[in-house]
Structure formats: C-alpha cells, structure tokens
Design an enzyme around this catalytic site. Structure first.
Site, PDB file in Angstrom:
ATOM      1  N   GLU A  98      38.059  57.772  60.163  1.00 27.69           N
ATOM      2  CA  GLU A  98      38.554  58.807  59.265  1.00 27.69           C
ATOM      3  C   GLU A  98      38.844  58.324  57.849  1.00 27.69           C
ATOM      4  O   GLU A  98      39.982  58.346  57.395  1.00 27.69           O
ATOM      5  CB  GLU A  98      39.816  59.429  59.859  1.00 27.69           C
ATOM      6  CG  GLU A  98      40.852  58.405  60.358  1.00 27.69           C
ATOM      7  CD  GLU A  98      42.141  59.067  60.830  1.00 27.69           C
ATOM      8  OE1 GLU A  98      42.630  59.957  60.127  1.00 27.69           O
ATOM      9  OE2 GLU A  98      42.651  58.671  61.889  1.00 27.69           O
ATOM     10  N   TYR A 104      42.079  60.518  48.031  1.00 27.17           N
ATOM     11  CA  TYR A 104      43.170  61.431  47.679  1.00 27.17           C
ATOM     12  C   TYR A 104      43.542  61.175  46.227  1.00 27.17           C
ATOM     13  O   TYR A 104      44.131  60.141  45.917  1.00 27.17           O
ATOM     14  CB  TYR A 104      44.375  61.191  48.599  1.00 27.17           C
ATOM     15  CG  TYR A 104      43.956  61.123  50.050  1.00 27.17           C
ATOM     16  CD1 TYR A 104      43.841  62.281  50.820  1.00 27.17           C
ATOM     17  CD2 TYR A 104      43.616  59.893  50.641  1.00 27.17           C
ATOM     18  CE1 TYR A 104      43.417  62.214  52.142  1.00 27.17           C
ATOM     19  CE2 TYR A 104      43.194  59.827  51.960  1.00 27.17           C
ATOM     20  CZ  TYR A 104      43.091  60.988  52.708  1.00 27.17           C
ATOM     21  OH  TYR A 104      42.666  60.918  54.010  1.00 27.17           O
ATOM     22  N   ASP A 163      70.644  75.901  72.485  1.00 30.65           N
ATOM     23  CA  ASP A 163      70.236  75.638  73.875  1.00 30.65           C
ATOM     24  C   ASP A 163      68.732  75.848  74.077  1.00 30.65           C
ATOM     25  O   ASP A 163      68.276  76.059  75.196  1.00 30.65           O
ATOM     26  CB  ASP A 163      71.045  76.490  74.857  1.00 30.65           C
ATOM     27  CG  ASP A 163      70.870  77.975  74.596  1.00 30.65           C
ATOM     28  OD1 ASP A 163      70.279  78.328  73.555  1.00 30.65           O
ATOM     29  OD2 ASP A 163      71.327  78.781  75.425  1.00 30.65           O
ATOM     30  N   ASP A 168      43.133  69.032  59.365  1.00 28.06           N
ATOM     31  CA  ASP A 168      43.225  67.949  60.350  1.00 28.06           C
ATOM     32  C   ASP A 168      43.923  68.554  61.563  1.00 28.06           C
ATOM     33  O   ASP A 168      45.128  68.790  61.533  1.00 28.06           O
ATOM     34  CB  ASP A 168      44.023  66.783  59.760  1.00 28.06           C
ATOM     35  CG  ASP A 168      44.080  65.578  60.694  1.00 28.06           C
ATOM     36  OD1 ASP A 168      43.746  65.717  61.883  1.00 28.06           O
ATOM     37  OD2 ASP A 168      44.470  64.494  60.209  1.00 28.06           O
ATOM     38  N   HIS A 203      50.518  63.731  55.466  1.00 32.08           N
ATOM     39  CA  HIS A 203      51.061  64.448  56.631  1.00 32.08           C
ATOM     40  C   HIS A 203      51.624  65.805  56.214  1.00 32.08           C
ATOM     41  O   HIS A 203      52.703  66.206  56.643  1.00 32.08           O
ATOM     42  CB  HIS A 203      52.124  63.600  57.339  1.00 32.08           C
ATOM     43  CG  HIS A 203      51.525  62.428  58.068  1.00 32.08           C
ATOM     44  ND1 HIS A 203      52.260  61.403  58.590  1.00 32.08           N
ATOM     45  CD2 HIS A 203      50.241  62.132  58.359  1.00 32.08           C
ATOM     46  CE1 HIS A 203      51.458  60.509  59.169  1.00 32.08           C
ATOM     47  NE2 HIS A 203      50.226  60.941  59.036  1.00 32.08           N
ATOM     48  N   HIS A 224      42.371  54.879  64.457  1.00 33.38           N
ATOM     49  CA  HIS A 224      43.351  54.453  65.450  1.00 33.38           C
ATOM     50  C   HIS A 224      42.779  54.740  66.826  1.00 33.38           C
ATOM     51  O   HIS A 224      41.846  55.529  66.979  1.00 33.38           O
ATOM     52  CB  HIS A 224      44.676  55.194  65.249  1.00 33.38           C
ATOM     53  CG  HIS A 224      44.537  56.697  65.135  1.00 33.38           C
ATOM     54  ND1 HIS A 224      44.382  57.506  66.231  1.00 33.38           N
ATOM     55  CD2 HIS A 224      44.487  57.529  64.073  1.00 33.38           C
ATOM     56  CE1 HIS A 224      44.273  58.760  65.849  1.00 33.38           C
ATOM     57  NE2 HIS A 224      44.320  58.821  64.539  1.00 33.38           N
ATOM     58  N   ASP A 229      41.158  64.807  67.787  1.00 31.04           N
ATOM     59  CA  ASP A 229      41.773  64.536  66.480  1.00 31.04           C
ATOM     60  C   ASP A 229      40.656  64.594  65.446  1.00 31.04           C
ATOM     61  O   ASP A 229      39.890  63.639  65.313  1.00 31.04           O
ATOM     62  CB  ASP A 229      42.443  63.154  66.517  1.00 31.04           C
ATOM     63  CG  ASP A 229      43.229  62.863  65.243  1.00 31.04           C
ATOM     64  OD1 ASP A 229      43.197  63.686  64.311  1.00 31.04           O
ATOM     65  OD2 ASP A 229      43.869  61.796  65.189  1.00 31.04           O
ATOM     66  N   ARG A 237      39.104  64.147  53.585  1.00 33.72           N
ATOM     67  CA  ARG A 237      39.019  63.225  54.711  1.00 33.72           C
ATOM     68  C   ARG A 237      38.010  63.798  55.695  1.00 33.72           C
ATOM     69  O   ARG A 237      37.929  65.022  55.845  1.00 33.72           O
ATOM     70  CB  ARG A 237      40.390  63.044  55.383  1.00 33.72           C
ATOM     71  CG  ARG A 237      40.375  62.150  56.626  1.00 33.72           C
ATOM     72  CD  ARG A 237      41.778  61.690  57.066  1.00 33.72           C
ATOM     73  NE  ARG A 237      42.638  62.765  57.513  1.00 33.72           N
ATOM     74  CZ  ARG A 237      43.637  63.272  56.816  1.00 33.72           C
ATOM     75  NH1 ARG A 237      43.929  62.784  55.614  1.00 33.72           N
ATOM     76  NH2 ARG A 237      44.377  64.266  57.298  1.00 33.72           N
ATOM     77  N   HIS A 244      45.309  54.678  53.529  1.00 31.43           N
ATOM     78  CA  HIS A 244      45.546  54.529  54.975  1.00 31.43           C
ATOM     79  C   HIS A 244      44.402  53.757  55.632  1.00 31.43           C
ATOM     80  O   HIS A 244      43.376  53.484  55.010  1.00 31.43           O
ATOM     81  CB  HIS A 244      45.765  55.895  55.635  1.00 31.43           C
ATOM     82  CG  HIS A 244      44.620  56.871  55.513  1.00 31.43           C
ATOM     83  ND1 HIS A 244      43.471  56.774  56.256  1.00 31.43           N
ATOM     84  CD2 HIS A 244      44.460  57.965  54.724  1.00 31.43           C
ATOM     85  CE1 HIS A 244      42.667  57.783  55.960  1.00 31.43           C
ATOM     86  NE2 HIS A 244      43.224  58.515  55.017  1.00 31.43           N
ATOM     87  N   GLU A 263      36.955  63.083  59.687  1.00 30.84           N
ATOM     88  CA  GLU A 263      37.421  62.317  60.849  1.00 30.84           C
ATOM     89  C   GLU A 263      36.711  62.760  62.119  1.00 30.84           C
ATOM     90  O   GLU A 263      36.703  63.945  62.459  1.00 30.84           O
ATOM     91  CB  GLU A 263      38.934  62.534  61.042  1.00 30.84           C
ATOM     92  CG  GLU A 263      39.496  61.899  62.308  1.00 30.84           C
ATOM     93  CD  GLU A 263      40.993  62.134  62.476  1.00 30.84           C
ATOM     94  OE1 GLU A 263      41.504  63.162  61.974  1.00 30.84           O
ATOM     95  OE2 GLU A 263      41.646  61.285  63.102  1.00 30.84           O
ATOM     96  N   HIS A 316      47.861  58.833  68.611  1.00 30.31           N
ATOM     97  CA  HIS A 316      47.781  57.438  68.163  1.00 30.31           C
ATOM     98  C   HIS A 316      47.981  56.628  69.435  1.00 30.31           C
ATOM     99  O   HIS A 316      49.103  56.304  69.815  1.00 30.31           O
ATOM    100  CB  HIS A 316      48.851  57.117  67.128  1.00 30.31           C
ATOM    101  CG  HIS A 316      48.582  57.785  65.809  1.00 30.31           C
ATOM    102  ND1 HIS A 316      49.352  57.583  64.691  1.00 30.31           N
ATOM    103  CD2 HIS A 316      47.606  58.629  65.412  1.00 30.31           C
ATOM    104  CE1 HIS A 316      48.870  58.295  63.677  1.00 30.31           C
ATOM    105  NE2 HIS A 316      47.817  58.944  64.107  1.00 30.31           N
TER     106      HIS A 316
END
Ligand code: CA
Length: 441
Positions: free
Chosen positions: A383, A387, A36, A258, A241, A353, A270, A411, A349, A413, A360
């Site tokens: 970004e 990798y 709950d 990130d 991710h 965005h 971001d 990366r 990638h 960004e 996004h």
C-alpha cells in the site's frame, strides 16, 4: 466458515509446541461504549484461532502435561435463561464440549477454584501478562504459591512465558482454508470499492459512501467493516487515519477510500483505492496517481518466496522517489533522498503489514538483525501512497511545495498472498487502471 476440525488440528499442534508448558488463553471481554451500552463483541484473535468459540470472558486451558482427554479445558458462561433472554443464547458447558470439542468444560465461576489444580504438574505457564487484570491475578497467585513450594517439593512450574511466539508463528502462515476465507474477504471488500466508485459524485457526503460500502459488506455475509472505514475526499486523504467521514465531496477532488470487511470468522480484507470524484483526473492528480500505481505494481510484483517485506517497501520507495524527483517535488539523487529519508514529508508510512485474523496481523517482521523472509502462506498488504500537504515540515534541502499540488492524497492498497510460484493478489476485483477510474462521457 472455518471447519471445526481445523481448530482441532491447530490445538493439537499448539499442545505439541508447548512441550510441558501449560497455556492460559483468555477470550475478549465485552467493552463499554458508554453508560450500559457495549461495543459489538469482537473475539480475541488468539483465542478464536484455537477454539472458534465466539463468546466473551471464556478462558481456555491447554494442558500438555495432562493425560489425553484432559488437555483442552474451557471455562465459559453457563446457560442461564434470565440472561440469555437479554443477550442471546449461550453454548454453555455442554456446547463447549459437544460442539467445540473441549475435553472438559466448567462454568467460569469455578475458574478461581480449579485453575491451580489444572496447572499443577506443568513445567511452566504460558500467559500474556498485562492484558487481563483479573485472570492475571489468579495466574500470578498460583505461580507465587508454586515458587514458595518449590523448595519443599523440588518441582513446580517455575517459568512464566508468553504464548505469543508459538501462536503468532502459527498464525503467520495461513492454512489453505484460511487463504480461502481471505480470498472471500478480499473479494467482498474489493467489490464494495467498485460500487462506491460507480455512485460517487460531487455533492455527496463521505458518509453516504461509507454507508454504501458497509451495506455491501453486510449484505454479502460479512460481519461488518474490519476497521473504521476511511472515506476521505481531497485534503482529508492526507490525514492517514481520517475516519470522521463527514465532508461533502467536491468537484475536482480525489477521493481516497480505505475500507475492508471482516467475515463471520474474523478474516479481513484491507483495500484502498483513490479516484477522481467527478471521473476526471487533473494533470497534477494524474501525475501523482501514476507514480503511486507504478510503485504499487513494482512492489506487488516483488512479492515472492525468499523476498522480505523490507525489500517490498524499498522497491515502492524507489519508484515513488524517482517520480517525485521527476515532478520537481523532491530534489537530489535517488540514492541521497532515500538514504536521508528526505521523502518522508510526502510518504511517511511503511508499504504494508501482515493480514489475517487481525487487520494488522501478528507475526514478527524481523528476527534480530534480519527481516523475516517471505514464504508461501504469508499474507501482506502492499500500500504505497503520496500525501501532499503542509502538515509536515519540508526537510532541509528539499523544495517548498507549490500550491497546485497540495490537498492531494493517494494510496493504492491490495492484499497479497505469497505462493510457491510468487504471489496472488486477493483484491484484484477493484480496478486501479486510470482508464477504469475515469468516467466516460
Ligand atoms: Ca488499509
């Protein structure tokens, strides 16, 4: 916070753009985490954009076919002390009218009875099918009834369409007030990265840095992280991710973070930064970092009115590929590698965005054949990254990767607003220069 008058102006514009179509825009529900317990409430961005009302389950009607004073109707949870003692105060129907500017407000329980009456007389219905099962049943039942009546009455709402094209086109262009909020979100996010870099050292757990970053968000008035923070030491950074954030930071590894905050009114930052855990780049790390940073700078500097996101991406890819060819991590000509996508085992990638109320954010990237042209008021992330791991196969014709490169994920960004003159970087408070990332002494 965004001024309530801004929401009012948005509604006026939305009503105008709807023509004779009535729109049904639902709020987000609470989502169960387990048993709950629920996740913290997150309002639906479309609903928020038009109302500024931050309670679950509400339904907003926009009724351009009705007389002035009956065009913005809110259905909300009524005030009920027995429930508010558990989950906090509600605005109720009175607050919906007096504070949020609804023309008329009703308790949610009256929606099944009143929905049809309000929608009657419109030329069509704008409603996003597939997301809200209960409300969808009500809307479709009403629509089906109208189609039945069409033959007899000769007029009824006969089209059902998505509200997204109108709303998302509006949201794609940020108002000056929104840009101010995105500047705040960008600044807080970037400052948290600076603090994380100052305290990071070998032996710390990724999670400790996540805590420090998110503490900074909260202490500075943000609602919390805009998305699951990624704090990825060494090879973890090659998982795009990665959110487990539970490894010990190793001497000699890079750390990719990130993370961005979400403000009370849902505007987001971001930001990604990558730096050496011990304050000193290895030769391989530095070589790759300098390529990513150069690609990011070229891509950011290409952001201006008349450009498009594909050109920004292509500008970054070219610098990345040139650098990788120079290091021997790719082979062939720049053109052939790009044409064949033979770099995608290392850069898999896109370069950015849209950014706004959603991380996004909404808005088309292409209109049919053509990429959407950048215009002042649009905000996007830039970004690029590299990798290097064994996770994807090396394409035919490309060199196998030597061990010394593996486990490096980088990366960089930033959040970038398109301006009349070119662009504005909203997240420049977080350093990227090699000299700033290296610890002295
Ligand atoms: Ca990001």
């Amino acid at each position: 916070m965004i001024d309530l008058g801004t929401f009012c102006k948005r509604r006026a514009r939305f009503l105008k753009e709807l023509g004779g179509t009535a729109a049904v825009i639902p709020a987000a529900p609470l989502v169960t985490h387990h048993a709950d317990c629920e996740y913290p409430f997150r309002q639906n961005s479309d609903f928020w954009y038009l109302t500024g009302f931050d309670e679950p389950d509400a339904v907003a009607l926009f009724l351009p076919h009705r007389p002035v004073g009956e065009r913005f109707v809110l259905f909300v949870h009524p005030k009920e002390s027995g429930i508010e003692i558990w989950s906090g105060s509600r605005w109720g129907t009175e607050g919906a009218v007096n504070h949020f500017g609804a023309d008329i407000a009703h308790p949610l329980s009256e929606l099944p009875k009143l929905l049809g009456q309000y929608l009657s007389g419109s030329e069509g219905i704008a409603f996003r099918v597939g997301k809200h099962r209960k409300l969808q049943m009500m809307v479709l039942d009403f629509w089906a009834d109208q189609l039945e009546k069409l033959q007899r009455s000769g007029s009824a709402p006969v089209t059902l369409k998505a509200p997204c094209p109108i709303l998302h086109q509006m949201r794609l262009f940020k108002e000056p007030e929104e840009l101010d909020r995105l500047r705040v979100a960008g600044r807080i996010s970037a400052e948290a990265h600076e603090i994380a870099r100052e305290v990071a050292c070998p032996g710390m757990n990724e999670r400790q840095l996540q805590a420090i970053i998110e503490q900074y968000f909260l202490e500075n008035g943000a609602r919390g992280p805009a998305y699951s923070s990624i704090v990825a030491g060494g090879d973890n950074a090659c998982v795009l991710h990665y959110t487990a954030n539970n490894s010990v930071l190793r001497d000699g590894d890079l750390l990719l973070i990130d993370a961005g905050c979400s403000l009370d009114d849902y505007y987001n930052g971001d930001v990604t930064r990558t730096f050496p855990v011990n304050g000193r780049f290895s030769g391989e790390q530095l070589a790759l970092y300098e390529i990513v940073l150069a690609a990011q700078k070229v891509a950011v500097s290409s952001v201006c009115p008349g450009q498009n996101a594909e050109k920004v991406h292509n500008a970054a890819v070219r610098v990345l590929v040139e650098g990788l060819l120079h290091l021997g991590l790719l082979q062939g000509s720049v053109e052939s590698v790009i044409e064949q996508g033979a770099y995608r085992h290392i850069y898999m990638h896109r370069t950015g965005h849209w950014l706004g109320l959603d991380v996004h954010d909404v808005g088309a990237y292409r209109l049919g054949e053509y990429p959407v042209e950048l215009q002042p008021g649009m905000v996007l992330t830039v970004e690029p990254g590299l990798y290097i791991s064994d996770r994807l196969p090396v394409p035919d014709g490309q060199p196998l990767i030597e061990e010394r490169w593996k486990g490096i994920g980088i990366r960089v960004e930033d959040d970038v607003a398109v301006t009349d003159e070119g662009h504005e970087v909203l997240t420049s408070a977080a350093a990227t220069a090699v000299s700033d990332l290296q610890k002295k002494g």
